[in-house]
Scaffold this motif. Structure first.
Motif, PDB file in Angstrom:
ATOM      1  N   LEU A 103     -16.862 -10.614  14.267  1.00 47.32           N
ATOM      2  CA  LEU A 103     -18.180 -11.086  14.704  1.00 47.32           C
ATOM      3  C   LEU A 103     -18.377 -10.858  16.202  1.00 47.32           C
ATOM      4  CD1 LEU A 103     -20.630 -12.612  13.431  1.00 47.32           C
ATOM      5  CD2 LEU A 103     -19.544 -14.740  14.169  1.00 47.32           C
ATOM      6  N   SER A 104     -17.281 -10.808  16.938  1.00 51.91           N
ATOM      7  CA  SER A 104     -17.348 -10.759  18.398  1.00 51.91           C
ATOM      8  C   SER A 104     -17.284  -9.332  18.953  1.00 51.91           C
ATOM      9  CB  SER A 104     -16.186 -11.570  18.985  1.00 51.91           C
ATOM     10  OG  SER A 104     -15.957 -11.203  20.326  1.00 51.91           O
ATOM     11  N   PRO A 105     -18.268  -8.923  19.754  1.00 53.09           N
ATOM     12  CA  PRO A 105     -18.184  -7.618  20.426  1.00 53.09           C
ATOM     13  C   PRO A 105     -16.981  -7.529  21.362  1.00 53.09           C
ATOM     14  CG  PRO A 105     -20.416  -8.494  20.547  1.00 53.09           C
ATOM     15  CD  PRO A 105     -19.552  -9.594  20.018  1.00 53.09           C
ATOM     16  N   ALA A 106     -16.587  -8.656  21.990  1.00 53.24           N
ATOM     17  CA  ALA A 106     -15.398  -8.632  22.854  1.00 53.24           C
ATOM     18  C   ALA A 106     -14.172  -8.249  22.044  1.00 53.24           C
ATOM     19  CB  ALA A 106     -15.190 -10.001  23.507  1.00 53.24           C
ATOM     20  N   ALA A 107     -14.053  -8.810  20.834  1.00 56.67           N
ATOM     21  CA  ALA A 107     -12.900  -8.527  19.980  1.00 56.67           C
ATOM     22  C   ALA A 107     -12.906  -7.078  19.517  1.00 56.67           C
ATOM     23  CB  ALA A 107     -12.901  -9.468  18.779  1.00 56.67           C
ATOM     24  N   THR A 108     -14.055  -6.593  19.018  1.00 57.86           N
ATOM     25  CA  THR A 108     -14.068  -5.232  18.480  1.00 57.86           C
ATOM     26  C   THR A 108     -13.896  -4.185  19.582  1.00 57.86           C
ATOM     27  OG1 THR A 108     -16.505  -5.194  18.514  1.00 57.86           O
ATOM     28  CG2 THR A 108     -15.428  -5.820  16.441  1.00 57.86           C
ATOM     29  N   THR A 163       0.820  -1.224   0.000  1.00 56.76           N
ATOM     30  CA  THR A 163       0.000   0.000   0.000  1.00 56.76           C
ATOM     31  C   THR A 163       0.847   1.264   0.000  1.00 56.76           C
ATOM     32  OG1 THR A 163      -0.125   0.153   2.413  1.00 56.76           O
ATOM     33  CG2 THR A 163      -1.806  -1.193   1.318  1.00 56.76           C
ATOM     34  N   GLU A 164       0.160   2.370  -0.200  1.00 58.78           N
ATOM     35  CA  GLU A 164       0.745   3.712  -0.110  1.00 58.78           C
ATOM     36  C   GLU A 164       0.105   4.418   1.095  1.00 58.78           C
ATOM     37  OE1 GLU A 164       2.680   5.245  -2.782  1.00 58.78           O
ATOM     38  OE2 GLU A 164       2.834   3.253  -3.691  1.00 58.78           O
ATOM     39  N   PRO A 165       0.757   5.468   1.620  1.00 65.72           N
ATOM     40  CA  PRO A 165       0.133   6.220   2.714  1.00 65.72           C
ATOM     41  C   PRO A 165      -1.268   6.698   2.317  1.00 65.72           C
ATOM     42  CG  PRO A 165       2.421   6.871   2.463  1.00 65.72           C
ATOM     43  CD  PRO A 165       2.121   5.960   1.313  1.00 65.72           C
ATOM     44  N   GLY A 166      -2.203   6.558   3.266  1.00 63.26           N
ATOM     45  CA  GLY A 166      -3.583   6.979   3.010  1.00 63.26           C
ATOM     46  C   GLY A 166      -4.463   5.920   2.385  1.00 63.26           C
ATOM     47  N   ASP A 167      -3.881   4.802   1.929  1.00 60.42           N
ATOM     48  CA  ASP A 167      -4.680   3.719   1.353  1.00 60.42           C
ATOM     49  C   ASP A 167      -5.582   3.092   2.407  1.00 60.42           C
ATOM     50  OD1 ASP A 167      -3.690   4.004  -1.168  1.00 60.42           O
ATOM     51  OD2 ASP A 167      -2.511   2.162  -1.210  1.00 60.42           O
ATOM     52  N   LEU A 168      -6.625   2.403   1.937  1.00 61.47           N
ATOM     53  CA  LEU A 168      -7.569   1.724   2.841  1.00 61.47           C
ATOM     54  C   LEU A 168      -7.195   0.256   2.990  1.00 61.47           C
ATOM     55  CD1 LEU A 168     -11.159   2.966   1.863  1.00 61.47           C
ATOM     56  CD2 LEU A 168      -9.906   3.458   3.948  1.00 61.47           C
ATOM     57  N   VAL A 169      -6.972  -0.160   4.233  1.00 63.43           N
ATOM     58  CA  VAL A 169      -6.650  -1.556   4.556  1.00 63.43           C
ATOM     59  C   VAL A 169      -7.856  -2.156   5.285  1.00 63.43           C
ATOM     60  CG1 VAL A 169      -5.087  -3.070   5.848  1.00 63.43           C
ATOM     61  CG2 VAL A 169      -4.190  -1.001   4.745  1.00 63.43           C
ATOM     62  N   LEU A 170      -8.175  -3.406   4.968  1.00 64.66           N
ATOM     63  CA  LEU A 170      -9.321  -4.077   5.585  1.00 64.66           C
ATOM     64  C   LEU A 170      -8.882  -5.358   6.279  1.00 64.66           C
ATOM     65  CD1 LEU A 170     -12.423  -4.764   5.940  1.00 64.66           C
ATOM     66  CD2 LEU A 170     -12.294  -5.821   3.669  1.00 64.66           C
ATOM     67  N   ASP A 171      -9.454  -5.609   7.454  1.00 63.55           N
ATOM     68  CA  ASP A 171      -9.337  -6.913   8.116  1.00 63.55           C
ATOM     69  C   ASP A 171     -10.720  -7.276   8.635  1.00 63.55           C
ATOM     70  OD1 ASP A 171      -8.802  -9.186   9.544  1.00 63.55           O
ATOM     71  OD2 ASP A 171      -7.129  -8.362  10.690  1.00 63.55           O
ATOM     72  N   GLY A 172     -11.362  -8.254   7.985  1.00 59.52           N
ATOM     73  CA  GLY A 172     -12.728  -8.632   8.349  1.00 59.52           C
ATOM     74  C   GLY A 172     -12.811  -9.608   9.503  1.00 59.52           C
ATOM     75  N   PHE A 173     -11.652 -10.209   9.870  1.00 59.66           N
ATOM     76  CA  PHE A 173     -11.563 -11.073  11.062  1.00 59.66           C
ATOM     77  C   PHE A 173     -10.542 -10.421  11.986  1.00 59.66           C
ATOM     78  CE2 PHE A 173     -12.749 -13.959   7.585  1.00 59.66           C
ATOM     79  CZ  PHE A 173     -13.825 -14.621   8.128  1.00 59.66           C
ATOM     80  N   ALA A 174     -10.849  -9.213  12.430  1.00 60.02           N
ATOM     81  CA  ALA A 174      -9.827  -8.348  13.024  1.00 60.02           C
ATOM     82  C   ALA A 174      -9.378  -8.782  14.409  1.00 60.02           C
ATOM     83  CB  ALA A 174     -10.342  -6.912  13.080  1.00 60.02           C
ATOM     84  N   GLY A 175     -10.184  -9.591  15.126  1.00 59.66           N
ATOM     85  CA  GLY A 175      -9.783  -9.975  16.476  1.00 59.66           C
ATOM     86  C   GLY A 175      -9.513  -8.739  17.304  1.00 59.66           C
ATOM     87  N   SER A 176      -8.340  -8.697  17.920  1.00 62.33           N
ATOM     88  CA  SER A 176      -8.008  -7.587  18.819  1.00 62.33           C
ATOM     89  C   SER A 176      -7.479  -6.349  18.098  1.00 62.33           C
ATOM     90  CB  SER A 176      -6.996  -8.054  19.870  1.00 62.33           C
ATOM     91  OG  SER A 176      -5.825  -8.536  19.227  1.00 62.33           O
ATOM     92  N   GLY A 177      -7.525  -6.335  16.770  1.00 61.57           N
ATOM     93  CA  GLY A 177      -7.255  -5.091  16.040  1.00 61.57           C
ATOM     94  C   GLY A 177      -5.808  -4.803  15.701  1.00 61.57           C
ATOM     95  N   MET A 178      -4.967  -5.843  15.657  1.00 60.44           N
ATOM     96  CA  MET A 178      -3.550  -5.609  15.385  1.00 60.44           C
ATOM     97  C   MET A 178      -3.290  -5.058  13.980  1.00 60.44           C
ATOM     98  SD  MET A 178      -1.732  -6.264  18.109  1.00 60.44           S
ATOM     99  CE  MET A 178      -3.050  -5.406  18.917  1.00 60.44           C
ATOM    100  N   THR A 179      -4.160  -5.387  13.020  1.00 66.48           N
ATOM    101  CA  THR A 179      -3.988  -4.835  11.668  1.00 66.48           C
ATOM    102  C   THR A 179      -4.153  -3.319  11.711  1.00 66.48           C
ATOM    103  OG1 THR A 179      -4.790  -6.881  10.663  1.00 66.48           O
ATOM    104  CG2 THR A 179      -4.824  -4.917   9.280  1.00 66.48           C
ATOM    105  N   GLY A 180      -5.074  -2.847  12.547  1.00 62.16           N
ATOM    106  CA  GLY A 180      -5.257  -1.402  12.704  1.00 62.16           C
ATOM    107  C   GLY A 180      -4.039  -0.744  13.315  1.00 62.16           C
ATOM    108  N   VAL A 181      -3.503  -1.358  14.360  1.00 65.43           N
ATOM    109  CA  VAL A 181      -2.294  -0.817  15.006  1.00 65.43           C
ATOM    110  C   VAL A 181      -1.155  -0.766  13.984  1.00 65.43           C
ATOM    111  CG1 VAL A 181      -0.577  -1.182  16.829  1.00 65.43           C
ATOM    112  CG2 VAL A 181      -2.995  -1.615  17.294  1.00 65.43           C
ATOM    113  N   ALA A 182      -1.022  -1.833  13.178  1.00 62.71           N
ATOM    114  CA  ALA A 182       0.050  -1.885  12.172  1.00 62.71           C
ATOM    115  C   ALA A 182      -0.109  -0.778  11.133  1.00 62.71           C
ATOM    116  CB  ALA A 182       0.061  -3.252  11.500  1.00 62.71           C
TER     117      ALA A 182
END
Length: 921
Positions: A191-196, A133-152
């Motif tokens: 799918l899990s509220p605990a995860a999100t 990706t490039e800066p500002g691009d949109l990254v998706l994780d549909g099985f995000a669990g504890s959100g590490m893709t977001g932190v990355a």
């Protein structure tokens, strides 16, 4: 570019959100909470698949819209519209697959800030996001669990200089251009509220210093209110000590005398802190072990329902406490027992949930129900229930919404650790969070920790970790629901990184129920993609659920872009289900790599019969031009070569390990054929070329190097790398069935045309333990006669044999092909036929295979115990070309399920036949 959330310093500064302006962040929150409350009243909104179970109030309390909702996020499309870049087919974009180490960063403080059942560390994900990706691009994780893709994704913009330098030097060494630093925007779903909820707290900014003060205040107030519950008298009879933990032991009865046996008192060696395998009964001295003991269920009154309740009997056996900084141990005395009795008579705090576990639908239900644990509050001894109730109540009472959420983020981590699931481990220094991972298991010894012992260190570690994590406001949008239905526009996402649930490794919905019940919002387990016999989900159901999720990924990903899938399961059948689900959804796999933990490097996966490591699958969504051209040309040969032309562009040109070139498995002609077949099957189209027609056409259209196929424009780069390498790359071939045996013989005879006597010992060593269970072992002579040619000594020596002999025997160099000496040496050698003769052989072989397939069709009675996969593959392919789906289904029912599930090709034909039959009915 503007951010989603802009604010100057201070809580009352103006903010902008999705193009709207607000006087402060609380006004922003109030505005979107009001809109979400209206949405929740709409029955159609709540009817969505995967919608969590909970009241409007509970969902609103967890949510922080539009950044995070504890239900499907109605603002995701707005987020994309506001910040996404529309798909432009003319925008140049090219990336090769990238292998990553999914174990990197597991000791990082951020990774350890909140546990989750499975998680890939953010530091393992960062290189992928930088690469694709490039800066500002949109990254998706549909099985995000504890959100590490977001932190990355955010770390790409806030990583410290030392980390940036390390990455830049590593990439420079590999000959790659420097990464483009800058945060990427990210969409997270689970799918899990605990995860999100965990993901939201990782990825949305908050005032760390304000949290540090609030956390300390919370623990201090708890001390003032219930500190007396954790006091004990020191051995001097005057000083009060602070209890760190109390060890409770299950009480059993002796099978010989029926006397009560306190397990810990009798079985634990006080010096070594180890449990004896056998020990004498304290009453009759009979030799006992844990298997001989009989469980005791005591009658109690349920503190929530007031109804009779039977539970395993526990008694306090040991108290570990501190006076000053010194730690002591003691047996509970009369005052300790009186305090426990007093606490037990207190009413259950209102904050403690009393929901019943869905025991009948839980894999682990049989572990907990017989011991008397069927409701949430059953998992907390009276004192722990008082402590957890107070912690939750106080965290929820904080006036600032963002600090309130992070206090709950901290407090919820004590739920498992203060429950009876926390095992006493006498040989460990700390008794914090000693529960078994991934399972509900109430052990015979329980360490009941004090809240300060459990959370005191956690508070300090959270403050330190999050001071170093810089997350931007408005970089992340988080949704709670199924990945099979994402409220996102088509072709809108730039890259997908995902670590989905694999098979029956982890029962997420069951395990999250304990924490989610405290929030009052629980997972809708119906669309959960797992294998779970208690929820009537076997491998086919899992595969179809995954296929729906991958199809949704395919819909929202921009054409020509990449998806990285982390796979962790040891079963070949699950691995094949994933591959088929990916292909059915429209993705094309470009590379599968496994981390070699010993060598610290990657190896490409050539065998799918045993998957023992974490795999990283790199798959792409073909560009829109390929799909359009396929619709125009249909199932033609031109479409087949168009697919190959496109596919080769996505494959890595050269890969090196320790300075040596590696064989690129996906460039193997046979693998390319398999990918082409899967592409046609996915489009419900007959495959226009036989394998030998394809292989012959492939070699006439594309350059070949070291057994790998390239585009003309890729060859120069490969040749340059090849010139720098000491030797040609070697393919690893694992013989596990008839097809791989033929492949091994092809590779062997290409290098060394040989007689039967020369081939036999080499071939025999290949038929090892990896042979598929139901696959008939072929005779070597039958394989040779059906797939290769033998020179009988008449006529000129074939060029394949001539080239080998003249290169390897000095005395035969420079001889004519008709020379008697050469003929004598060449006689009876088997060799790989040239393409024209290979096609004739294949037609003859296919005819024989289809004849045998007819026998399988006519087989009556029980399932076939042994068969040839090659016969099934040929028969399925032939039936598919005739759109005879019923034959595929009927024959598939005659072979064992595991044989079908462990062969990717058969599974693909069968799954599509089922789909077509269901669609037509």
């Amino acid at each position: 570019m503007s951010t989603l959330f802009k604010s100057t310093k201070g809580d009352n500064a103006p903010v902008e959100c999705l193009g709207l302006s607000f006087p402060n962040d609380q006004a922003r929150r109030d505005h979107f909470l009001k809109l979400l409350a209206e949405k929740l009243k709409d029955p159609e909104f709540r009817k969505q698949d995967g919608f969590p179970q909970g009241t409007d109030e509970a969902i609103l309390a967890m949510s922080n819209p539009p950044y995070y909702t504890a239900c499907p996020n109605p603002w995701l499309a707005d987020f994309v519209k506001h910040y996404g870049k529309p798909y432009d087919p003319n925008e140049p974009y090219r990336r090769e697959p990238l292998a990553i180490d999914v174990s990197v960063g597991k000791t990082d403080p951020i990774y350890k800030a909140h546990s989750y059942h499975t998680k890939v560390p953010h530091l393992a994900i960062v290189p992928s996001i930088l690469h694709y990706t490039e800066p500002g691009d949109l990254v998706l994780d549909g099985f995000a669990g504890s959100g590490m893709t977001g932190v990355a994704a955010q770390w790409c913009g806030s990583a410290p200089a030392s980390y940036r330098h390390e990455i830049e030097m590593a990439w420079k060494k590999e000959g790659r251009p420097a990464p483009k630093w800058g945060a990427r925007r990210v969409i997270l779903n689970d799918l899990s509220p605990a995860a999100t909820f965990i993901a939201a707290n990782y990825n949305l900014p908050f005032d760390v210093d304000a949290f540090a003060r609030a956390g300390k205040q919370l623990l201090d107030e708890l001390e003032a209110e219930i500190g007396w519950m954790y006091e004990t008298l020191h051995s001097d009879g005057k000083t009060k000590g602070r209890i760190e933990y109390t060890v409770w032991s299950e009480v059993f009865t002796c099978p010989e005398c029926a006397g009560e046996v306190n397990f810990l008192d009798e079985a634990l060696d006080q010096d070594s802190k180890r449990v004896h395998d056998t020990f004498p009964c304290p009453h009759c001295s009979a030799e006992l072990n844990k298997d001989r003991l009989e469980r005791v269920l005591e009658n109690r009154l349920d503190p929530a329902t007031g109804e009779p309740w039977q539970r395993v009997k526990f008694k306090p056996s040991l108290i570990v406490y501190t006076v000053g900084k010194t730690r002591y141990e003691k047996a509970p005395d009369a005052q300790d027992l009186a305090a426990i009795a007093k606490i037990e008579s207190m009413p259950l705090p209102a904050a403690v949930p009393t929901s019943r576990f869905p025991i009948e639908d839980m894999y682990h239900g049989s572990r907990i129900a017989p011991k008397g644990f069927t409701r949430i509050h059953h998992f907390f001894l009276p004192r722990a229930a008082q402590a957890m109730g107070k912690l939750w109540e106080k965290a929820k009472a904080h006036p600032d919404a963002r600090i309130r959420a992070f206090l709950l983020f901290m407090v919820e981590q004590a739920i498992w650790g203060l429950s009876v699931l926390n095992r006493y481990s006498p040989t460990h220094f700390s008794q914090v969070n000693r529960m078994l991972n991934g399972v509900y298991y109430v052990a015979s010894q329980h360490a009941e920790c004090s809240p300060w012992y459990n959370l005191g260190g956690k508070l300090d570690r959270l403050v330190k970790a999050f001071r170093n994590l810089k997350v931007g406001a408005g970089q992340t949008a988080i949704s709670t629901g199924t990945a099979a239905r994402l409220p996102l526009p088509d072709d809108s996402v730039d890259y997908i990184f995902t670590d989905p649930p694999f098979g029956e490794n982890i029962y997420y919905a069951d395990l999250n129920f304990l924490v989610e019940s405290w929030h009052g919002v629980t997972t809708d387990a119906k669309p959960e993609a797992i294998i779970d016999r208690f929820k009537h989900k076997a491998l086919p159901e899992y595969q179809h659920l995954m296929q729906r999720c991958f199809a949704e990924y395919h819909r929202v990903l921009k054409p020509g872009r990449w998806m990285t899938v982390v796979f962790s399961n040891s079963k070949a059948s699950v691995w094949n289900a994933i591959q088929v689900a990916l292909q059915q959804a429209g993705f094309v796999v470009a590379e599968v790599t496994a981390l070699d933990k010993v060598q610290g490097s990657y190896r490409q996966v050539t065998s799918t019969t045993a998957v023992k490591q974490d795999l990283v699958i790199s798959a792409y969504k073909p560009n829109g031009g390929l799909e359009q051209r396929f619709r125009e040309r249909g199932a033609s040969e031109a479409s087949a070569w168009d697919f190959v032309q496109t596919h080769l562009k996505y494959l890595p040109v050269a890969k090196t390990k320790h300075g040596e070139l590696e064989f690129i498995v996906e460039r193997d002609p046979r693998r390319i054929y398999d990918r082409m077949v899967a592409w046609f099957v996915r489009h419900d189209a007959p495959v226009p070329l036989s394998s030998d027609e394809f292989l012959s056409g492939l070699r006439s259209r594309f350059p070949e190097r070291d057994g790998m196929m390239f585009l003309p424009e890729q060859v120069a780069e490969y040749d340059k790398k090849r010139a720098q390498a000491a030797q040609a790359p070697q393919i690893e071939l694992f013989v596990c069935d008839e097809r791989s045996a033929i492949d091994w013989l092809t590779d062997f005879l290409k290098r060394r045309p040989s007689t039967y006597q020369e081939i036999h010992p080499e071939f025999t060593t290949q038929l090892g333990a990896g042979w598929k269970k139901h696959e008939a072992k072929p005779e070597l002579m039958a394989l040779l006669e059906n797939n290769f040619l033998k020179y009988d000594g008449s006529g000129a020596v074939p060029s394949q044999i001539h080239a080998y002999l003249s290169s390897n025997f000095k005395e035969l160099r420079g001889l004519e092909k008709s020379d008697p000496r050469l003929i004598t040496k060449a006689k009876d050698r088997w060799y790989v036929p040239d393409p024209n003769k290979a096609q004739d052989l294949e037609k003859k072989r296919e005819k024989a295979l289809l004849k045998e397939f007819e026998q399988y069709q006519q087989h009556s009675g029980r399932k076939l115990k042994e068969f040839r996969l090659e016969v099934l593959r040929a028969g399925f392919k032939d039936a598919w070309s005739r759109k005879d789906y019923q034959t595929i289904i009927k024959v598939a029912q005659k072979i064992p399920d595991e044989a079908l599930q462990e062969d990717e090709k058969l599974l693909l034909w069968y799954d599509q036949a089922l789909t077509r039959t269901e669609a037509g009915s």
